[in-house]
Design an enzyme around this catalytic site. Sequence first.
Site, PDB file in Angstrom:
ATOM      1  N   ASP A 182     -14.329  -4.022  13.448  1.00 46.34           N
ATOM      2  CA  ASP A 182     -14.531  -2.795  13.140  1.00 46.34           C
ATOM      3  C   ASP A 182     -16.004  -2.471  12.612  1.00 46.34           C
ATOM      4  OD1 ASP A 182     -13.503  -2.457   9.758  1.00 46.34           O
ATOM      5  OD2 ASP A 182     -14.567  -4.216  10.769  1.00 46.34           O
ATOM      6  N   ASP A 209      -8.823 -11.154   7.424  1.00 51.01           N
ATOM      7  CA  ASP A 209      -9.543  -9.983   7.602  1.00 51.01           C
ATOM      8  C   ASP A 209      -9.065  -8.866   6.648  1.00 51.01           C
ATOM      9  OD1 ASP A 209      -9.033  -7.129   8.904  1.00 51.01           O
ATOM     10  OD2 ASP A 209     -10.488  -8.009  10.278  1.00 51.01           O
ATOM     11  N   PHE A 225     -10.355  -8.112  13.137  1.00 55.37           N
ATOM     12  CA  PHE A 225     -10.858  -7.038  14.156  1.00 55.37           C
ATOM     13  C   PHE A 225     -11.971  -6.232  13.898  1.00 55.37           C
ATOM     14  CE2 PHE A 225      -6.397  -7.860  13.623  1.00 55.37           C
ATOM     15  CZ  PHE A 225      -5.799  -7.871  12.452  1.00 55.37           C
ATOM     16  N   ASP A 271     -10.123  -5.183   2.675  1.00 50.90           N
ATOM     17  CA  ASP A 271      -9.583  -4.484   1.068  1.00 50.90           C
ATOM     18  C   ASP A 271     -10.540  -4.837  -0.018  1.00 50.90           C
ATOM     19  OD1 ASP A 271      -6.143  -5.177   1.628  1.00 50.90           O
ATOM     20  OD2 ASP A 271      -7.325  -3.322   2.261  1.00 50.90           O
ATOM     21  N   HIS A 289       0.848  -1.282  -0.029  1.00 49.51           N
ATOM     22  CA  HIS A 289      -0.242   0.151  -0.125  1.00 49.51           C
ATOM     23  C   HIS A 289       0.909   1.190   0.033  1.00 49.51           C
ATOM     24  CE1 HIS A 289      -3.679  -2.099   0.618  1.00 49.51           C
ATOM     25  NE2 HIS A 289      -3.506  -3.019   1.343  1.00 49.51           N
TER      26      HIS A 289
HETATM   27  N1  LIG Z   1     -11.032  -5.246  10.159  1.00 49.99           N
HETATM   28  C1  LIG Z   1     -10.389  -4.365   9.806  1.00 49.99           C
HETATM   29  N2  LIG Z   1     -10.587  -3.218   9.798  1.00 49.99           N
HETATM   30  C2  LIG Z   1      -9.668  -1.982   9.262  1.00 49.99           C
HETATM   31  C3  LIG Z   1      -8.692  -2.357   8.744  1.00 49.99           C
HETATM   32  C4  LIG Z   1      -8.170  -1.158   8.239  1.00 49.99           C
HETATM   33  C5  LIG Z   1      -6.967  -0.986   7.028  1.00 49.99           C
HETATM   34  N3  LIG Z   1      -5.881  -2.046   7.321  1.00 49.99           N
HETATM   35  C6  LIG Z   1      -5.060  -1.996   6.111  1.00 49.99           C
HETATM   36  C7  LIG Z   1      -3.798  -2.950   6.383  1.00 49.99           C
HETATM   37  C8  LIG Z   1      -3.711  -4.203   5.801  1.00 49.99           C
HETATM   38  C9  LIG Z   1      -4.893  -4.174   4.988  1.00 49.99           C
HETATM   39  O1  LIG Z   1      -4.615  -4.755   3.634  1.00 49.99           O
HETATM   40  C10 LIG Z   1      -5.493  -2.901   4.857  1.00 49.99           C
HETATM   41  O2  LIG Z   1      -5.120  -2.120   3.765  1.00 49.99           O
HETATM   42  C11 LIG Z   1      -8.982  -0.355   8.660  1.00 49.99           C
HETATM   43  N4  LIG Z   1      -9.691  -0.822   9.380  1.00 49.99           N
HETATM   44  C12 LIG Z   1     -10.981  -0.171  10.256  1.00 49.99           C
HETATM   45  O3  LIG Z   1     -11.818   0.048   9.279  1.00 49.99           O
HETATM   46  C13 LIG Z   1     -12.621   1.131   9.576  1.00 49.99           C
HETATM   47  C14 LIG Z   1     -12.127   2.084   8.406  1.00 49.99           C
HETATM   48  O4  LIG Z   1     -12.921   1.939   7.275  1.00 49.99           O
HETATM   49  P1  LIG Z   1     -13.142   2.995   6.220  1.00 49.99           P
HETATM   50  O5  LIG Z   1     -13.442   4.398   6.813  1.00 49.99           O
HETATM   51  O6  LIG Z   1     -14.099   2.610   5.117  1.00 49.99           O
HETATM   52  O7  LIG Z   1     -11.754   3.227   5.661  1.00 49.99           O
HETATM   53  C15 LIG Z   1     -12.029   1.707  10.929  1.00 49.99           C
HETATM   54  O8  LIG Z   1     -12.754   1.113  11.783  1.00 49.99           O
HETATM   55  C16 LIG Z   1     -10.678   1.187  10.908  1.00 49.99           C
HETATM   56  O9  LIG Z   1     -10.100   0.811  12.200  1.00 49.99           O
HETATM   57  C17 LIG Z   1      -8.439  -3.803   8.235  1.00 49.99           C
HETATM   58  O10 LIG Z   1      -7.547  -4.163   7.512  1.00 49.99           O
HETATM   59  N5  LIG Z   1      -9.221  -4.781   8.762  1.00 49.99           N
END
Ligand SMILES: Nc1nc2c(c(CN[C@H]3C=C[C@H](O)[C@@H]3O)cn2[C@@H]2O[C@H](COP(=O)(O)O)[C@@H](O)[C@H]2O)c(=O)[nH]1
Length: 373
Positions: free
Chosen positions: A276, A345, A274, A350, A77
């Site tokens: 979210d 996750d 995680f 993604d 990224h």
């Molecule tokens: N479960 C989970 N939640 C994640 C991520 C990520 C980004 N991780 C990066 C790292 C490696 C991966 O390949 C991703 O590129 C952000 N979030 C959560 O989402 C919400 C943001 O959403 P939106 O406002 O639409 O961008 C917010 O609660 C944020 O804490 C994840 O990976 N898993």
Amino acid sequence: MSDSEPDLELLELLRQHIAGKPQVAAEPDTGVLESAEYVYNNSIDVALDMRSCKNAARAIYSQMQTKSYSPATWAAHELHPHPSKGDKPEDVVAFIFTMDLLNFCFWSERGEEERFSIEYKGRRWTGYWSLVAALQRALEEGIPITDPHFWQNEEELTLSTLKHVFRSATSEEMPLLAARLSCLREAGQILYEKFSCHPLHLVTSSNNSAARLVNTLASNFSCFNDTHSPPSFPRKKPIRLLKRAQILVADLWACFEGQGPYGKFYDIDKITMFADYRIPQMLNQLGCIQYSPPLETTVQLKRDIPSGSNWEIQLRACSIWCVELIRREILRENPGARVNAILIDFFLYDTIKEMENDGRERAPHHRTRSIWY
Ligand SMILES: Nc1nc2c(c(CN[C@H]3C=C[C@H](O)[C@@H]3O)cn2[C@@H]2O[C@H](COP(=O)(O)O)[C@@H](O)[C@H]2O)c(=O)[nH]1
């Protein structure tokens, strides 16, 4: 560790002493999976559809292989820091700690053009990427936004300084800015008092245990202590979801590809999905989790679901349990597959983001404003 909770490691040491076994600290557990299963077994507003979970497991694993999903995906990224991009490892650790300290609640009710966004590298970044972009922009502007000394300096880091760091390209401000400042202040204080004022010492204090690092974060920093005791789930132990503590460990593991003093964790597979607001949306879109009619209506109409409420805890915990069942199904069908809840996750996150960009979201994500995710 609060007074009411038993010190499981001490109890294990006592048990081994009585049994005459060698005195080694028991490998810790985070309690998240146990909490998720408990909530799932006692939920009436969220259910899992096993047929969809089996189909999703096959589809997810197949696409993860096609896209060769691995920890290296993290560094790919463009906004993420990484030693291969010339960033010093200690600066990368400080960045990831700062990022996951503030990694919550980016959603907006405004349209794509009006929602909060950060202008950086000639682009407008929204959601999670707006956070990463703002931190990178601040560092390039000479603002030491990843330095715990700065977080504690009330003259230098004021609310207006933080507003400047997160200044938007639109009229909408980043949500919960004051709460983000409180997180920085608390983290700065705790790092100063207990970890020689740098997240490096916090990470190395875990002795390469992912679970121990999660528990250290949850027990020392209230802003990482994502645990809840909703009246509808009456039990002595709080429900442990620990989303940002877990994603912090996962980001370190992915960034350093499971290697070295800051990326190697012998028990990384203990980390769960995680909880979210994006993964539940994706799991619902796949048919894996299904809502009761009143909850379905509330999500569809984008009505607020209060943080810590019965519905919100069911949504988050059942999603964790759902990804665990998908993980088990992938490993049942593909013994020895190098897949864990983290990679599943990351893939689901993604994927839902790609769908959002292509206008293929079939339903909104749930709306809860909180510092937990
Ligand atoms: N479960 C989970 N939640 C994640 C991520 C990520 C980004 N991780 C990066 C790292 C490696 C991966 O390949 C991703 O590129 C952000 N979030 C959560 O989402 C919400 C943001 O959403 P939106 O406002 O639409 O961008 C917010 O609660 C944020 O804490 C994840 O990976 N898993």
